[in-house]
Scaffold this active site. Structure first.
Site, PDB file in Angstrom:
ATOM      1  N   SER A   1     -35.711 -16.374  23.852  1.00  0.00           N
ATOM      2  CA  SER A   1     -36.610 -17.097  22.978  1.00  0.00           C
ATOM      3  C   SER A   1     -36.032 -17.181  21.582  1.00  0.00           C
ATOM      4  CB  SER A   1     -37.948 -16.378  22.927  1.00  0.00           C
ATOM      5  OG  SER A   1     -38.642 -16.751  21.778  1.00  0.00           O
ATOM      6  N   LYS A   2     -36.176 -18.375  20.982  1.00  0.00           N
ATOM      7  CA  LYS A   2     -35.663 -18.553  19.630  1.00  0.00           C
ATOM      8  C   LYS A   2     -36.511 -17.774  18.639  1.00  0.00           C
ATOM      9  CE  LYS A   2     -34.058 -23.135  20.619  1.00  0.00           C
ATOM     10  NZ  LYS A   2     -34.194 -24.528  20.381  1.00  0.00           N
ATOM     11  N   ARG A   3     -37.668 -17.340  19.095  1.00  0.00           N
ATOM     12  CA  ARG A   3     -38.520 -16.591  18.172  1.00  0.00           C
ATOM     13  C   ARG A   3     -38.030 -15.161  17.979  1.00  0.00           C
ATOM     14  NH1 ARG A   3     -43.520 -17.649  21.058  1.00  0.00           N
ATOM     15  NH2 ARG A   3     -42.182 -18.972  22.304  1.00  0.00           N
TER      16      ARG A   3
END
Ligand code: GLU
Length: 514
Positions: A282-284
């Site tokens: 996840s880019k988060r």
């Protein structure tokens, strides 16, 4: 449908299939391997992107071809300031420098899609002229209604191709009223199967599941599909290596090639890169961005090695491969269709191995000396650190530290900063403090002694045992304090070796004069 793996996929076949018949970019011959990494600067480079760029680079270099960086920046509303620059910076940091790019230029530039709008408009016009595309005047409200209706009846929303059937007269009428429009591509039924170099034969009748896609938006900018096809063609791209999430779009791209009368490149889709537990990267999680690794003191070689060690493109997994070795051993045919599971917990170990190799190489060691000097100066202030001192520490700590930044931990601060221990503190520990320091100075200055851990340990033991009042262990604590300002920590011999005889003597004498 389930992808079918090819029986035989020899590289010669892969290359033989390349030879494109038509290309627009002058200055580049039709033959030869040309691949591209085509990120959208809607975010910073992350691990998935780096993996795609790396495999393109390896494929290009293995086959004596060119690696192109093209920025797909047509979605103006999602551009992230600084991302375009940073993506190229990170590729350079990783050592997978493009041959052609926005920064470097090249024969097929410009390499930003926002500067190539004329090409897309010309392609769209050609499609309109041949009847393979049409103007769509549907309002956002109508499209929203279609979507809602589809969702209500549990269908996948799709455009109903209504404007495909407008007469020429109706189109002219709407245009004369300046009605806003987009351009859509007519998806023809019965798309041909195609041979993906990784997934094998793929058949996806896109027209039966999707409405006609927009190729030119209301703002005059192209959508991804058109711009991607136009650029792969005009940049003479021979092979498209990209993430498997694009596999489903390929049928659409091939229909565009057909409609434009162009020969498509070869496609090789790379399996998804996932966390080791199979969840999506996840880019988060801020730690998937490459900048994070560069700033945290990881070596690019370690990151690339880790990425290639999750089961794709190589006969076997093996730690410690450099970029040159990766190029030699890379084999597209060995790409598996299983998702690649990335075990980031192994990164420190990969880094330890690569750091050891860098310390062993004369040229790379020089680079590490410069990096470590900067790191130390940032952490401890503008100290004068000579090259020999830093080199000695690197060689001694080789194999024991995973990252250069580990050498900035409090336990190692003595390597960089001279301690200042008040004389009273030393004398309160032993009345023989001066004698102990002088004894150690004599030992360090004795030219007949070979400067090794064995010698230091042996000599310290025999000399300090002669003290009348101070126990051996207390004498060692005292020496450690004089050398480092720390009562606990590495052995005295290790400290003397790390500091070298001269610096050790200076520190011992300083405490004597306090
Ligand atoms: N711009 C697309 C992306 O962001 C490129 C996909 C492709 O390589 O065709 O990944």
């Amino acid at each position: 449908m389930r992808p079918v793996l090819l029986g035989v996929r020899s590289l010669s076949r892969v290359l033989e299939l390349a030879a494109p018949a038509r290309r627009c970019c002058s200055g580049v011959s039709g033959k030869g391997v040309r691949v591209r990494f085509a990120p959208s600067p809607t975010g910073f480079l992350h691990l998935g992107g780096l993996r795609t760029a790396l495999y393109n680079y390896l494929f290009a270099k293995k086959n004596g071809g060119s690696f192109i960086l093209r920025l797909e920046d047509t979605d103006r509303s999602r551009l992230v300031p600084g991302a375009a620059e940073s993506i190229e910076d990170m590729l350079e940091w990783a050592g997978i420098t493009p041959d052609e790019s926005p920064r470097r230029g090249g024969p097929c530039g410009p390499y930003e899609q926002s500067r190539r709008l004329d090409l897309y408009r010309a392609a769209a016009q050609a499609l309109l002229d041949s009847g393979a595309a049409y103007r769509c005047f549907c309002t956002p409200q109508r499209l929203e209604l279609l979507k809602k209706e589809a969702l209500r009846s549990r269908q996948t929303p799709r455009y109903d191709n209504r404007c495909r059937h407008l007469t020429e007269k109706q189109v002219q009428e709407k245009m004369s009223r300046d009605s806003p429009y987009v351009v859509r591509f007519c998806l023809s039924k019965g798309a041909q199967p195609f041979q993906d170099l990784v997934y094998g034969w793929i058949q996806h009748d896109v027209a039966s599941v999707e409405g006609d896609p927009v190729i030119i938006k209301g703002d005059g900018f192209p959508t991804y599909h058109l711009a991607n096809v136009v650029d792969d063609n005009s940049m003479n791209v021979s092979h498209v290596l990209r993430g498997a999430e694009w596999l489903i779009s390929t049928a659409k791209h091939l229909l565009l090639y057909q409609a434009l009368g162009w020969e498509p490149p070869q496609y090789a889709h790379l399996p998804l890169l996932l966390n080791k537990d199979g969840t999506k990267l996840s880019k988060r999680q801020g730690d998937i961005f490459i900048q994070h690794y560069a700033q945290s003191g990881y070596l690019s070689d370690a990151l690339l090695d880790l990425i290639t060690n999750c089961g794709s493109g190589f006969t076997e997994n093996q730690m410690g491969r450099t970029l040159d070795t990766l190029i030699q051993q890379y084999d597209l045919e060995k790409t598996s269709t299983h998702s690649a599971l990335l075990d980031l917990d192994k990164l420190p170990e990969f880094n330890r191995i690569h750091l050891t190799q860098w310390i062993d190489g004369a040229e790379t060691r020089e680079q590490l000396v410069t990096q470590l000097r900067t790191l130390v100066q940032d952490a401890y202030g503008d100290l004068v650190l000579d090259k020999e001192h830093i080199e000695r520490i690197l060689l001694l700590r080789k194999g024991h530290v995973c990252r250069l930044t580990d050498l900035l931990s409090p336990a190692y601060s003595y390597l960089w900063v001279r301690p200042s221990v008040p004389g009273e503190q030393l004398h309160s520990l032993s009345r023989e403090a001066s004698e102990i320091a002088s004894m150690a100075v004599r030992l360090l200055q004795d030219p007949s002694n070979e400067f090794t851990a064995e010698m230091l340990n042996g000599e310290l033991r025999s000399r300090l045992h002669q003290l009348k009042e101070t126990k051996f262990s207390s004498a060692m604590t005292l020496l450690r304090l004089m050398l480092s300002g720390q009562e606990h920590g590495p052995s005295v011999a290790e400290m003397m070796l790390s500091l070298g005889p001269q610096e050790s003597v200076i520190r011992l004498q300083n405490t004597l004069s306090n």
